[in-house]
Write an enzyme that holds these catalytic residues in place. Structure first.
Site, PDB file in Angstrom:
ATOM      1  N   GLU A   8       0.876  -1.184   0.000  1.00 26.98           N
ATOM      2  CA  GLU A   8       0.000   0.000   0.000  1.00 26.98           C
ATOM      3  C   GLU A   8       0.900   1.215   0.000  1.00 26.98           C
ATOM      4  OE1 GLU A   8      -3.374   0.434   2.833  1.00 26.98           O
ATOM      5  OE2 GLU A   8      -3.203   2.592   2.422  1.00 26.98           O
ATOM      6  N   HIS A  10       1.993   4.689  -2.140  1.00 25.96           N
ATOM      7  CA  HIS A  10       1.352   5.564  -3.111  1.00 25.96           C
ATOM      8  C   HIS A  10       2.304   6.524  -3.804  1.00 25.96           C
ATOM      9  CE1 HIS A  10      -2.222   3.971  -1.290  1.00 25.96           C
ATOM     10  NE2 HIS A  10      -1.927   4.501  -0.121  1.00 25.96           N
ATOM     11  N   HIS A 164      -9.044   0.358  -1.208  1.00 20.03           N
ATOM     12  CA  HIS A 164      -8.373   1.394  -0.400  1.00 20.03           C
ATOM     13  C   HIS A 164      -9.388   2.434   0.069  1.00 20.03           C
ATOM     14  CE1 HIS A 164      -5.883   4.983   0.346  1.00 20.03           C
ATOM     15  NE2 HIS A 164      -4.942   4.121   0.671  1.00 20.03           N
ATOM     16  N   ASP A 287       2.096   2.265   3.915  1.00 24.34           N
ATOM     17  CA  ASP A 287       1.219   3.395   3.588  1.00 24.34           C
ATOM     18  C   ASP A 287       2.042   4.662   3.345  1.00 24.34           C
ATOM     19  OD1 ASP A 287      -1.139   4.570   2.833  1.00 24.34           O
ATOM     20  OD2 ASP A 287      -2.146   4.323   4.765  1.00 24.34           O
TER      21      ASP A 287
HETATM   22  C1  GRE Z   1      -3.878   6.742   2.684  1.00 29.02           C
HETATM   23  O1  GRE Z   1      -3.620   6.649   1.494  1.00 29.02           O
HETATM   24  O2  GRE Z   1      -4.036   5.721   3.348  1.00 29.02           O
HETATM   25  C2  GRE Z   1      -3.953   8.083   3.320  1.00 29.02           C
HETATM   26  C3  GRE Z   1      -4.362   9.190   2.572  1.00 29.02           C
HETATM   27  C4  GRE Z   1      -4.413  10.427   3.186  1.00 29.02           C
HETATM   28  C5  GRE Z   1      -4.075  10.568   4.524  1.00 29.02           C
HETATM   29  C6  GRE Z   1      -3.684   9.483   5.246  1.00 29.02           C
HETATM   30  C7  GRE Z   1      -3.618   8.238   4.663  1.00 29.02           C
HETATM   31  O3  GRE Z   1      -4.696   9.040   1.284  1.00 29.02           O
HETATM   32  O4  GRE Z   1      -3.242   7.159   5.377  1.00 29.02           O
HETATM   33 ZN    ZN Z   2      -3.063   4.324   1.623  1.00 28.99          ZN
END
Ligand code: GRE
Ligand code: ZN
Length: 330
Positions: A8, A10, A164, A287
């Site tokens: 996970e 990004h 997600h 994350d």
């Molecule tokens: C996530 O992608 O899990 C996320 C966000 C924004 C803030 C915190 C977060 O997209 O964990």
């Molecule tokens: Zn995330």
């Protein structure tokens, strides 16, 4: 532990970058912006330091799912996927990709997921909850009948689907009025995503596609702790469930779901999850860039579990589920 795989994790493209603003104080935005746009420098250095061999990368949230104009959603998803494929090609032993899809157009999403898997070599899909198509006030969840053909394609391609979080729409978030600090990862993400996952289980999706595998982040969004009650409330009434699905929800949770530890580096939560879904269905993740890679890795490497479970969760479960043998070896 060396050789971990995280999934996970990004990145953003210029079209979706702003979606991640507002989750951190202004003072930290320039650093977060750097971390989410960067792939091959800061990120890779952090991975090296933390013993993470590979990341499966996905677009930030809510991104494509929140683009009300369907044509634009389709365009952003395709461009994001093409960009990701090119970045993965620069270092495929360290980075692989998960597809972003415009669920606003189910037929297009069905074509694009096939293109992503068969032509771009992506290992799966990551979708940020419900989609808004044409009407910004109407959330469309993935159990909707319009997605029957899409799910058949995902099952045929035999790739995992990461569900997600995103925040609920304002009219569905009134319980948080006056308490904005409970939105996002504090609570609203988990509540929204857990209910979405339960909708999939209740809908009969997994009776139609018994091999389909959904991945949930954040230690299963609370479900390991609560799924027993979903199946056993008021049991003395001795009534069968009223939902269309054929089995108990815990059975789907244990056979059609994997969970990752992303952003939930809690040993009690991990031990509960190991008892409910088992070490074979738990996967390491961080994350990034919303959480710190070093913190995730230190917690995972030191938490009091057996070494065989750590190895499975840290690497081999993910390697097998996403079929990474071609790039990582057996
Ligand atoms: C996530 O992608 O899990 C996320 C966000 C924004 C803030 C915190 C977060 O997209 O964990
Ligand atoms: Zn995330």
């Amino acid at each position: 532990m060396q050789g971990k795989i995280a999934l996970e994790e990004h990145f953003a493209i210029p079209d979706t970058l702003q979606d991640s603003a507002g989750f951190v104080p202004e003072s930290h935005w320039s650093e977060l912006k750097h971390r989410i746009m960067d792939i091959h420098e800061t990120r890779l250095r952090e991975m090296d330091k933390a013993g993470i061999e590979m990341m499966l990368l996905s677009l930030n949230a809510p991104a494509v799912q929140a683009i009300v104009d369907t044509k634009r959603a389709v365009d952003v998803a395709r461009r994001s996927n093409d960009y990701l494929a090119a970045e993965v090609a620069k270092n495929p032993k360290r980075f692989q990709g998960l597809a972003a899809l415009a669920m606003q157009d189910p037929d297009e999403a069905t074509r694009e997921v096939e293109r992503c898997v068969k032509q771009l070599g992506f290992r799966g899909v990551l979708i940020n909850g419900f989609s808004q198509a044409g009407d910004a006030d109407m959330p469309i969840y993935l159990d909707d009948a319009r997605y029957r053909g899409f799910w058949a394609k995902v099952a045929e391609l035999d790739v995992p689907f990461y569900l997600h979080p995103r925040n609920p729409l304002p009219q569905d978030a009134r319980i948080y009025d006056g308490h904005p600090w409970l939105m996002g990862p504090t609570w609203a993400f988990g509540q929204e995503t857990a209910v979405h996952a339960l909708r999939l289980m209740c809908s009969g999706l997994f009776d139609r596609h018994p091999k389909l595998q959904i991945v949930l982040g954040h230690m299963g969004e609370g479900l390991p702790f609560n799924i027993w009650r979903c199946d056993n409330r008021n049991k003395w009434l001795n009534q069968p469930p009223r939902y269309p699905a054929k089995r108990l929800l815990a059975q789907y949770f244990q056979e059609n779901f994997y969970i990752t530890v992303s952003g939930n580096f809690s040993t009690p939560a991990l031990l509960c999850s190991m008892q409910v879904v088992g070490a074979d269905r738990i996967l390491f993740s961080t994350d990034w860039p919303f959480e710190a890679i070093d913190e995730a890795a230190k917690w995972f490497d030191d938490c009091p579990i057996g070494e065989s479970a750590r190895r499975k969760m840290g690497r081999t479960n993910t390697l097998e589920l996403f079929r990474l043998q071609d790039v990582l070896g057996a």
